[in-house]
Scaffold this active site. Structure first.
Site, PDB file in Angstrom:
ATOM      1  N   GLY A 125      49.300  32.217 -16.059  1.00 45.52           N
ATOM      2  CA  GLY A 125      49.005  32.960 -17.291  1.00 45.52           C
ATOM      3  C   GLY A 125      49.470  34.404 -17.135  1.00 45.52           C
ATOM      4  N   PHE A 126      48.879  35.304 -17.909  1.00 42.34           N
ATOM      5  CA  PHE A 126      49.307  36.705 -17.865  1.00 42.34           C
ATOM      6  C   PHE A 126      49.092  37.311 -16.481  1.00 42.34           C
ATOM      7  CE2 PHE A 126      48.713  36.257 -22.483  1.00 42.34           C
ATOM      8  CZ  PHE A 126      49.912  36.781 -22.907  1.00 42.34           C
TER       9      PHE A 126
ATOM     10  N   GLU B  26      41.888  36.328 -37.288  1.00 39.64           N
ATOM     11  CA  GLU B  26      43.278  35.907 -37.508  1.00 39.64           C
ATOM     12  C   GLU B  26      43.330  34.509 -38.128  1.00 39.64           C
ATOM     13  OE1 GLU B  26      45.082  38.697 -33.939  1.00 39.64           O
ATOM     14  OE2 GLU B  26      44.770  36.582 -33.559  1.00 39.64           O
TER      15      GLU B  26
ATOM     16  N   ALA C  66      44.914  40.429 -22.607  1.00 37.95           N
ATOM     17  CA  ALA C  66      46.136  40.230 -21.848  1.00 37.95           C
ATOM     18  C   ALA C  66      46.489  41.437 -20.965  1.00 37.95           C
ATOM     19  CB  ALA C  66      47.285  39.923 -22.807  1.00 37.95           C
TER      20      ALA C  66
HETATM   21  C1  LIG Z   1      43.479  32.284 -29.154  1.00 35.21           C
HETATM   22  C2  LIG Z   1      43.546  33.513 -28.269  1.00 35.21           C
HETATM   23  C3  LIG Z   1      44.023  34.704 -28.799  1.00 35.21           C
HETATM   24  C4  LIG Z   1      44.097  35.835 -28.003  1.00 35.21           C
HETATM   25  N1  LIG Z   1      44.591  36.999 -28.550  1.00 35.21           N
HETATM   26  C5  LIG Z   1      44.747  38.070 -27.769  1.00 35.21           C
HETATM   27  C6  LIG Z   1      45.344  39.257 -28.281  1.00 35.21           C
HETATM   28  O1  LIG Z   1      45.716  39.320 -29.459  1.00 35.21           O
HETATM   29  N2  LIG Z   1      45.514  40.317 -27.433  1.00 35.21           N
HETATM   30  C7  LIG Z   1      45.116  40.252 -26.123  1.00 35.21           C
HETATM   31  O2  LIG Z   1      45.313  41.209 -25.393  1.00 35.21           O
HETATM   32  N3  LIG Z   1      44.521  39.163 -25.616  1.00 35.21           N
HETATM   33  C8  LIG Z   1      44.341  38.062 -26.402  1.00 35.21           C
HETATM   34  N4  LIG Z   1      43.756  36.937 -25.880  1.00 35.21           N
HETATM   35  C9  LIG Z   1      43.238  36.978 -24.515  1.00 35.21           C
HETATM   36  C10 LIG Z   1      44.326  36.787 -23.488  1.00 35.21           C
HETATM   37  O3  LIG Z   1      45.184  35.738 -23.871  1.00 35.21           O
HETATM   38  C11 LIG Z   1      43.669  36.518 -22.143  1.00 35.21           C
HETATM   39  O4  LIG Z   1      42.895  37.635 -21.808  1.00 35.21           O
HETATM   40  C12 LIG Z   1      44.708  36.260 -21.074  1.00 35.21           C
HETATM   41  O5  LIG Z   1      45.439  35.101 -21.377  1.00 35.21           O
HETATM   42  C13 LIG Z   1      44.049  36.124 -19.714  1.00 35.21           C
HETATM   43  O6  LIG Z   1      45.067  35.913 -18.778  1.00 35.21           O
HETATM   44  P1  LIG Z   1      44.760  35.051 -17.467  1.00 35.21           P
HETATM   45  O7  LIG Z   1      46.018  35.061 -16.680  1.00 35.21           O
HETATM   46  O8  LIG Z   1      43.510  35.495 -16.845  1.00 35.21           O
HETATM   47  O9  LIG Z   1      44.466  33.583 -18.020  1.00 35.21           O
HETATM   48  P2  LIG Z   1      45.379  32.610 -18.839  1.00 35.21           P
HETATM   49  O10 LIG Z   1      46.449  33.344 -19.555  1.00 35.21           O
HETATM   50  O11 LIG Z   1      44.441  31.774 -19.624  1.00 35.21           O
HETATM   51  O12 LIG Z   1      46.090  31.728 -17.728  1.00 35.21           O
HETATM   52  C14 LIG Z   1      45.386  30.874 -16.895  1.00 35.21           C
HETATM   53  C15 LIG Z   1      46.351  29.821 -16.376  1.00 35.21           C
HETATM   54  O13 LIG Z   1      45.678  29.079 -15.373  1.00 35.21           O
HETATM   55  C16 LIG Z   1      45.969  27.706 -15.542  1.00 35.21           C
HETATM   56  N5  LIG Z   1      44.840  26.956 -14.983  1.00 35.21           N
HETATM   57  C17 LIG Z   1      43.545  27.013 -15.375  1.00 35.21           C
HETATM   58  N6  LIG Z   1      42.785  26.239 -14.598  1.00 35.21           N
HETATM   59  C18 LIG Z   1      43.629  25.667 -13.702  1.00 35.21           C
HETATM   60  C19 LIG Z   1      43.428  24.746 -12.630  1.00 35.21           C
HETATM   61  N7  LIG Z   1      42.233  24.285 -12.320  1.00 35.21           N
HETATM   62  N8  LIG Z   1      44.520  24.364 -11.926  1.00 35.21           N
HETATM   63  C20 LIG Z   1      45.753  24.841 -12.225  1.00 35.21           C
HETATM   64  N9  LIG Z   1      45.981  25.713 -13.216  1.00 35.21           N
HETATM   65  C21 LIG Z   1      44.931  26.129 -13.942  1.00 35.21           C
HETATM   66  C22 LIG Z   1      46.132  27.527 -17.034  1.00 35.21           C
HETATM   67  O14 LIG Z   1      46.918  26.397 -17.338  1.00 35.21           O
HETATM   68  C23 LIG Z   1      46.800  28.833 -17.438  1.00 35.21           C
HETATM   69  O15 LIG Z   1      48.195  28.733 -17.449  1.00 35.21           O
HETATM   70  C24 LIG Z   1      43.666  35.784 -26.661  1.00 35.21           C
HETATM   71  C25 LIG Z   1      43.183  34.595 -26.123  1.00 35.21           C
HETATM   72  C26 LIG Z   1      43.122  33.459 -26.914  1.00 35.21           C
HETATM   73  C27 LIG Z   1      42.612  32.171 -26.339  1.00 35.21           C
END
Ligand SMILES: Cc1cc2nc3c(=O)[nH]c(=O)nc-3n(C[C@H](O)[C@H](O)[C@H](O)COP(=O)(O)OP(=O)(O)OC[C@H]3O[C@@H](n4cnc5c(N)ncnc54)[C@H](O)[C@@H]3O)c2cc1C
Length: 419
Positions: free
Chosen positions: A11-12, A168, A312
């Protein structure tokens, strides 16, 4: 070969961590259960038929194709054994020298997991396609329905949660009903659809300043959305939603409320907070296991007395910082404490309307929307996606159309009583 770093999650947070290791003397394995990175801020546009899944997602393997020291593996991580420095995947164990856990969060139902089948949340591309299917099927079913009360129920859409995603979704649904579907049906008036946004707190977009919260609410009301704040959902059944002692008959209920961190947080064996997140040291690693770092939505980082939001920018900065600290550790240098730099908040409320809160700039309306639009184009990964999304938006703006109005998957009309 250098130490082995495992990153869980593309993810991000995970991607920005991986990028820091470009050219560094480490061997990196990035594990994700999906083969693609999803640009979650635009998921609601897939759910509301404005964009295709491929426009907002890219294969992780492709994103990192130039980084020769990164191995990308499609794997579901089942648990982490911090004592033996092992990550257990559905395809067997992998050992690490350093670990970055960035598996994100998912929606939570405040202890009512049984609501999920009736009120799906939005986190993955599959979730978005399921939402799109339900929304489009509701209109199709209403077209075939002859009983006025049943038709009314089919044309009632309830969105639970007034954060950016709920706002949204509500704005986009109102646009679909009032503009996109106008004149497309013979037995119903899609524009008569009722769209309710229910928020338990005192206002929508609670993280924005009051002026922008008020502007967002006014924009939603102008679009024909019924906004109800201070209303807590107490029940969801096959007929609809119960909130503030009122039962609202509704076919389509969309969940945009609580979140809970990935259950992987639990297997780290350290205390977790109410939403299942791990609180690391200021350097983003665990006191008990300094080789383990957490980043993104799984990480509960408190700065200036306030927890950082699950957005993000926080995830990206934490992911990159965790990776930099691993490089410090490898070189025998002291680790640096993390400090989040807040560049601001943006959210959109349908066509031509958004709120922007960046430093002293607090604006709403059309210019805010234009800013939101270009910011998201800039953030998207991949030149093709940027061009396609810009073209789709320009087309939609001029024609009021949402091109991706496709019902895929099972025949929902036959199964509608089970939705
Ligand atoms: C609908 C929606 C709209 C959003 N809009 C905004 C916005 O407008 N602006 C903003 O700043 N933020 C927004 N966010 C929040 C933002 O997307 C999150 O804060 C961000 O994605 C977090 O990043 P991350 O890397 O922690 O997790 P994620 O981006 O969720 O990535 C986690 C990754 O881990 C993988 N994963 C999870 N569990 C496992 C496992 N057990 N084994 C292997 N892989 C695994 C998943 O497949 C995923 O690819 C939004 C979120 C959502 C759901």
């Amino acid at each position: 070969m250098g130490p082995h770093v495992i990153i869980i999650g593309g993810g991000f947070a995970g991607l920005d961590a991986a990028r820091v290791f470009a050219g560094a003397p480490v061997r990196v394995t990035l594990l994700d259960r999906h083969n693609h990175h999803v640009f979650q801020p635009l998921l609601y546009q897939v759910a509301t038929a404005a964009l295709s899944p491929g426009d907002i997602a890219s294969p992780i393997r492709w994103i990192l194709r130039h980084q020769k020291n990164v191995d990308v593996l499609l794997a579901d991580v089942v648990s982490i054994d911090v004592a033996s420095r092992t990550v257990n995947t559905d395809d067997g164990p992998l050992s690490y020298d350093f670990l970055i856990v960035a598996a994100g969060a998912s929606h939570a139902y405040f202890g009512h997991g049984e609501w999920e089948p009736r009120a799906p949340g939005l986190k993955t591309l599959d979730d978005a396609l399921e939402m799109r299917r339900r929304v489009l099927i509701a209109f199709e079913a209403a077209e075939r329905e002859t009983d006025p009360a049943a038709q009314r129920r089919l044309l009632t859409f309830v969105i639970v949660g007034g954060g950016p995603t709920g706002v949204e979704l509500a704005g986009a649904l109102a646009e679909i009903a009032r503009h996109t579907l106008h004149g497309n049906f013979r037995h119903i008036r899609p524009e008569s659809a009722r769209i309710l946004l229910l928020e338990g707190g005192p206002s929508v977009l609670p993280t924005f300043p009051e002026k922008l919260r008020t502007a967002a609410r006014a924009s939603l009301v102008k679009l024909g959305v019924e906004v109800r704040t201070g209303v807590v959902v107490t029940g969801i059944d096959s007929d609809g939603v119960t909130a503030a002692q009122e039962h609202i008959a509704a076919q389509t209920i969309l969940w945009a409320a609580g979140v809970a961190a990935s259950p992987l947080a639990k297997s780290l064996g350290v205390p977790i907070d109410r939403t299942g997140r791990v609180a690391p040291q200021p350097t983003l690693n665990l006191r008990e296991h300094p080789e383990v770092f957490v980043a993104g939505d799984m990480c509960a980082f408190v700065q200036d007395g306030k927890p950082l939001p699950g957005v993000a920018q926080v995830a990206k900065q934490e992911g990159a910082h965790a990776a930099k600290n691993i490089l410090h550790a490898i070189r025998g240098e002291p680790l640096e404490p993390f400090r989040y730099v807040n560049y601001g908040n943006v959210a959109t409320i349908g066509r031509g309307s958004a709120v922007v809160d960046i430093g002293p700039v607090r604006v709403s309306g059309w210019f805010a929307w234009l800013f939101w639009l270009f910011l998201h184009i800039f953030w998207l990964i991949g030149f093709r996606n940027r061009i396609v999304v810009l073209t789709e938006w320009a087309w939609a703006y001029v024609t009021f159309q949402r091109r991706i109005r496709l019902i895929t998957g099972t025949n929902g009309l036959k199964r509608r009583s089970q939705m």
